[in-house]
Design a protein around this motif. Sequence first.
Motif, short mmCIF file in Angstrom:
data_model
loop_
_atom_site.label_atom_id
_atom_site.label_comp_id
_atom_site.label_asym_id
_atom_site.label_seq_id
_atom_site.Cartn_x
_atom_site.Cartn_y
_atom_site.Cartn_z
N ASP A 244 -7.84 -6.70 11.03
CA ASP A 244 -8.26 -5.79 12.09
C ASP A 244 -7.06 -4.97 12.55
O ASP A 244 -5.92 -5.29 12.22
N VAL B 89 0.84 -1.20 0.00
CA VAL B 89 0.00 0.00 0.00
C VAL B 89 0.87 1.25 0.00
O VAL B 89 0.63 2.19 -0.76
N GLN C 260 -1.59 -4.62 7.02
CA GLN C 260 -2.09 -3.49 6.24
C GLN C 260 -2.33 -3.85 4.78
O GLN C 260 -2.99 -3.10 4.06
N ASP C 261 -1.82 -4.99 4.34
CA ASP C 261 -2.01 -5.42 2.95
C ASP C 261 -3.23 -6.31 2.77
O ASP C 261 -3.56 -6.66 1.64
N ARG C 262 -3.87 -6.70 3.86
CA ARG C 262 -5.04 -7.57 3.77
C ARG C 262 -6.32 -6.78 3.98
O ARG C 262 -6.39 -5.89 4.83
N GLU C 263 -7.33 -7.10 3.19
CA GLU C 263 -8.62 -6.40 3.30
C GLU C 263 -9.38 -6.79 4.56
O GLU C 263 -10.11 -5.98 5.12
N ASP C 264 -9.21 -8.03 5.04
CA ASP C 264 -9.98 -8.50 6.18
C ASP C 264 -9.25 -8.33 7.51
O ASP C 264 -9.65 -8.89 8.53
N THR D 212 3.44 -10.76 3.91
CA THR D 212 2.29 -9.88 3.79
C THR D 212 1.90 -9.38 5.17
O THR D 212 1.65 -10.16 6.08
#
Length: 132
Positions: free
Chosen positions: A67, A3, A61-65, A58
């Motif tokens: 927290d 990102v 901050q690179d994952r959509e799911d 990874t």
Amino acid sequence: MKVQGKMFLGFAAFILATAVVYGFWSKEAAGTTALFMAFALCTMIGFYLAFTARRADTGAQDREDADVADDAGELGFFSPHSWQPLALGVGGSLAFLGIIFGWWLLFFSLPVILVGVYGWVFEYYRGESRTQ
């Protein structure tokens, strides 16, 4: 880190477009050069982050799911009691004041900067004991 790399590369594209428009519109060399240099710096940072993201795991901050708690934990070691940044700040301030008031002031700032850099580099170095 993907990102951040994309963000810096997008910002670099924006600065490049701004530099081209500013250069044609204003015909001013200093501002146009500064904008092209800012473009180059953003591009270098963006490519570094994108290159590093390929080799690193990874992150949250690179994952959509993900927290917020997924990225919690220790980030690294930060010295809690270092006086060396203060020495470097004072030495840097004296150096910049030397540019304003006279180059002779750099002779006083250089030892302060060197002591600060030496102290910061060897702050946690214990070394080998010379008493045998």
